[in-house]
Design an enzyme around this catalytic site. Structure first.
Site, PDB file in Angstrom:
ATOM      1  N   ASP A  13       0.831  -1.212   0.000  1.00  0.00           N
ATOM      2  CA  ASP A  13       0.000   0.000   0.000  1.00  0.00           C
ATOM      3  C   ASP A  13       0.864   1.261   0.000  1.00  0.00           C
ATOM      4  O   ASP A  13       2.036   1.228   0.364  1.00  0.00           O
ATOM      5  CB  ASP A  13      -0.881   0.031   1.253  1.00  0.00           C
ATOM      6  CG  ASP A  13      -2.156  -0.794   1.096  1.00  0.00           C
ATOM      7  OD1 ASP A  13      -2.311  -1.461   0.060  1.00  0.00           O
ATOM      8  OD2 ASP A  13      -2.986  -0.772   2.023  1.00  0.00           O
ATOM      9  N   ASP A  14       0.238   2.378  -0.344  1.00  0.00           N
ATOM     10  CA  ASP A  14       0.847   3.713  -0.243  1.00  0.00           C
ATOM     11  C   ASP A  14       1.988   3.933  -1.230  1.00  0.00           C
ATOM     12  O   ASP A  14       2.862   4.761  -0.998  1.00  0.00           O
ATOM     13  CB  ASP A  14       1.336   4.012   1.189  1.00  0.00           C
ATOM     14  CG  ASP A  14       0.262   3.775   2.247  1.00  0.00           C
ATOM     15  OD1 ASP A  14      -0.927   3.793   1.894  1.00  0.00           O
ATOM     16  OD2 ASP A  14       0.624   3.564   3.413  1.00  0.00           O
ATOM     17  N   HIS A 134      -7.554   4.122   1.303  1.00  0.00           N
ATOM     18  CA  HIS A 134      -6.517   4.477   2.269  1.00  0.00           C
ATOM     19  C   HIS A 134      -7.184   4.629   3.640  1.00  0.00           C
ATOM     20  O   HIS A 134      -8.222   5.280   3.760  1.00  0.00           O
ATOM     21  CB  HIS A 134      -5.878   5.801   1.823  1.00  0.00           C
ATOM     22  CG  HIS A 134      -4.711   6.257   2.644  1.00  0.00           C
ATOM     23  ND1 HIS A 134      -3.679   5.429   2.997  1.00  0.00           N
ATOM     24  CD2 HIS A 134      -4.413   7.479   3.163  1.00  0.00           C
ATOM     25  CE1 HIS A 134      -2.781   6.120   3.707  1.00  0.00           C
ATOM     26  NE2 HIS A 134      -3.208   7.362   3.826  1.00  0.00           N
TER      27      HIS A 134
END
Length: 310
Positions: A13-14, A134
């Site tokens: 993620d991210d 998110h």
């Protein structure tokens, strides 16, 4: 368990948060430790991340962000219900508070989600095969409906529903964090019908809350996967006429590897947060690339893949 073929999507993620995050995720991908990434299009290094994904052929989806940093939709950058008095998104908990008070305009949520899909397409040249939220904003009340509409409109098939088997038995998770996770779980359970009615799909099993940051180790990942498979296969009806399809279990493991962010570089408009600057991301990276984790996958007939392989 031998009878089940396990397909494991390890999602970093991210992606796009900062150059050091990008580098860490790419290093994990090249080591065979991450098989999929989720891009923050409002991240300060999003364009760089998209280039890296193209260069290394990394499967990439969209990490929709309504809680950290700045919107990508021009119209919403000023005077929008999604912004706090400093002109940024309300934050992980602030977003939830504003939502519960009825302060968020859902048409603005939809506008921003669509703008993020459009920007993803500009950066990568294709629609995201999967799109999640998110800080798990996509399963929140009201937001879940708008999120599902956007996925359906663009024909994005896959998402993430963060209901983790065995979460309740993880006594190493700090109480405040556990409260947050149990809230995410409750919201997710209430989202299943909404996503289903829009024809959206997700893997059979989700893992990632119990193994985040300092809680990640080869053994926590293993026990999480084992617990989940046992629970899933005990509930799954035995097919009268087994086909290869009926014996496949799909799992998404959510991870956050990276080299720690160094301010002021990074973030989504406000600079990097504490978790991004902490040693915990490096700890995830170092754990994920351990050879014993990889050899364990092979021994257990677990095949790493991405959403487009499902």
């Amino acid at each position: 368990l031998r009878m089940f073929q396990v397909k494991l999507i390890v999602t970093g993620d991210d992606f796009g948060y900062c150059p050091r995050r990008n580098q860490g995720i790419v290093d994990c991908f090249l080591a065979g430790a991450v098989s999929n990434v989720s891009l923050l299009v409002n991240g300060s290094a999003a364009a760089d991340a998209a280039k890296l994904a193209r260069r290394y052929n990394i499967p990439i989806g969209l990490h929709a962000n309504l809680s950290e940093g700045s919107p990508v939709c021009e119209v919403l950058k000023t005077n929008s219900s999604l912004l706090n008095e400093d002109g940024f998104f309300h934050g992980k908990m602030g977003f939830r508070t504003a939502l519960s008070k009825g302060l968020l305009n859902m048409s603005e949520v939809k506008q921003e989600l669509k703008a993020q899909v459009e920007l993803f397409c500009e950066l990568t040249g294709h629609l995201p095969p999967h799109m999640d939220g998110h800080q798990h904003v996509h399963v929140l009340p009201e937001v879940r409906h708008v999120f599902a509409e956007v996925l359906e409109e663009y024909g994005i098939k896959y998402t993430r529903v963060p209901i983790e088997p065995g979460l309740h038995n993880c006594d190493w998770i700090a109480p405040a964090l556990m409260d947050f996770y149990l809230g995410v779980e409750e919201d997710s359970l209430n989202t299943v019908d909404v996503f289903t009615s829009h024809g959206i799909r997700w893997p059979d099993i989700y893992i990632g809350l119990s193994t985040m940051g300092k809680n990640m180790s080869v053994s926590t990942i293993w026990s999480a996967i084992d617990t989940a498979i046992v629970e899933f296969t005990s509930k799954a009806p035995s097919p009268a006429h087994p086909t290869p399809q009926s014996r496949t279990v799909t799992i998404e493991l959510m991870v956050h590897p990276g080299y720690p962010s160094v301010p002021p570089i990074g973030g989504c408009g406000e600079g990097p947060d504490d978790f991004s600057q902490s040693w915990e991301r490096l700890h995830e990276l170092q754990t994920l690339i351990k050879p014993e984790l990889q050899s364990h996958y092979k021994a257990r007939n677990i095949q790493l893949c991405s959403f487009k392989d499902l």
